[in-house]
Design an enzyme around this catalytic site. Sequence first.
Site, PDB file in Angstrom:
ATOM      1  N   SER A 141       0.856  -1.183   0.000  1.00 39.46           N
ATOM      2  CA  SER A 141       0.000   0.000   0.000  1.00 39.46           C
ATOM      3  C   SER A 141       0.892   1.233   0.000  1.00 39.46           C
ATOM      4  O   SER A 141       2.028   1.190   0.515  1.00 39.46           O
ATOM      5  CB  SER A 141      -0.890   0.015   1.247  1.00 39.46           C
ATOM      6  OG  SER A 141      -1.513   1.282   1.425  1.00 39.46           O
ATOM      7  N   TYR A 154      -1.525  -0.450  10.452  1.00 41.91           N
ATOM      8  CA  TYR A 154      -1.646  -0.943   9.079  1.00 41.91           C
ATOM      9  C   TYR A 154      -0.460  -0.487   8.243  1.00 41.91           C
ATOM     10  O   TYR A 154       0.157  -1.268   7.508  1.00 41.91           O
ATOM     11  CB  TYR A 154      -2.954  -0.448   8.476  1.00 41.91           C
ATOM     12  CG  TYR A 154      -3.160  -0.802   7.030  1.00 41.91           C
ATOM     13  CD1 TYR A 154      -3.602  -2.066   6.653  1.00 41.91           C
ATOM     14  CD2 TYR A 154      -2.920   0.137   6.026  1.00 41.91           C
ATOM     15  CE1 TYR A 154      -3.797  -2.393   5.316  1.00 41.91           C
ATOM     16  CE2 TYR A 154      -3.118  -0.178   4.697  1.00 41.91           C
ATOM     17  CZ  TYR A 154      -3.550  -1.431   4.337  1.00 41.91           C
ATOM     18  OH  TYR A 154      -3.733  -1.756   3.022  1.00 41.91           O
ATOM     19  N   LYS A 158       2.465  -2.716   6.286  1.00 39.12           N
ATOM     20  CA  LYS A 158       2.737  -2.649   4.853  1.00 39.12           C
ATOM     21  C   LYS A 158       4.161  -2.193   4.573  1.00 39.12           C
ATOM     22  O   LYS A 158       4.783  -2.623   3.585  1.00 39.12           O
ATOM     23  CB  LYS A 158       1.725  -1.725   4.170  1.00 39.12           C
ATOM     24  CG  LYS A 158       0.297  -2.271   4.176  1.00 39.12           C
ATOM     25  CD  LYS A 158       0.199  -3.620   3.475  1.00 39.12           C
ATOM     26  CE  LYS A 158      -1.249  -4.094   3.360  1.00 39.12           C
ATOM     27  NZ  LYS A 158      -1.380  -5.368   2.625  1.00 39.12           N
TER      28      LYS A 158
END
Length: 260
Positions: A141, A154, A158
């Site tokens: 991402s 998160y 990533k």
Amino acid sequence: MSEPLAGRTAIVTGASRGIGLAAAAALHDAGANVVLTARTEEAARAAADSVGPRALGIGAHATDEDLARACVERTVEAFGSVDVLVNNAGTNPAYGPVLAQDHGRFAKTLDVNLWAPILWSRLVVDAWMGEHGGSIVNTASIGGLSVGPDLGIYHVSKAALIHLTKQLAIELAPSIRVNAVAPGVVRTKLAEALWKEHEGAVVERTPLARIGEPDDVGAAVLFLASSASSWITGETLVIDGGQMIGSGAAADALAARVEG
């Protein structure tokens, strides 16, 4: 129609919808046999039915080692090889400031977003790629390349996946290539609540003047999986319509709030 992956077989994890489903469809259209995984057998089979005749749906939660191993074994039995692995399954239960998260949400995020790619990569290497070669593509991402509010855990997961991509590229070379895609704001069901009410603002901060579609990322996955990228490994391809370069801090802050 060219079929650069004719005779090859791919596994795509987390493929019941969104980017995973688009990637599976792109690989199938390029001639590959494709195994789609999802948390339930029903969802996996429905997705496979929508992709085409050389698609097989198998229920296998990304972090369940027994189910993952069974999926890889079944893939080899059905199609004779595993030439491509797309580690697409992802999650984000840890919304909010990093220091507000508990260990359970942290562990779930890292298990799915980081451990699962390690697990599935090991299984396909042991089952096929270690002897025959292949290509692994991880779904990262743009959050792994920037910072912003509310999705810190998160983003960390990533960022770690991007580093893992480089590490595995070194360890598995020269016969196995390992790359990643880093989507920006993509029109998926998972992200709908984060962009639907302010799509105009997202578009304004995107130089290419539209929200991404799952097919945009699927095409990039196909490129990295195929021989068209045969001299590329350890790289992360950003697919964001220019969002990271579009509006500086404003674009970064918006991208941090949206799951691709």
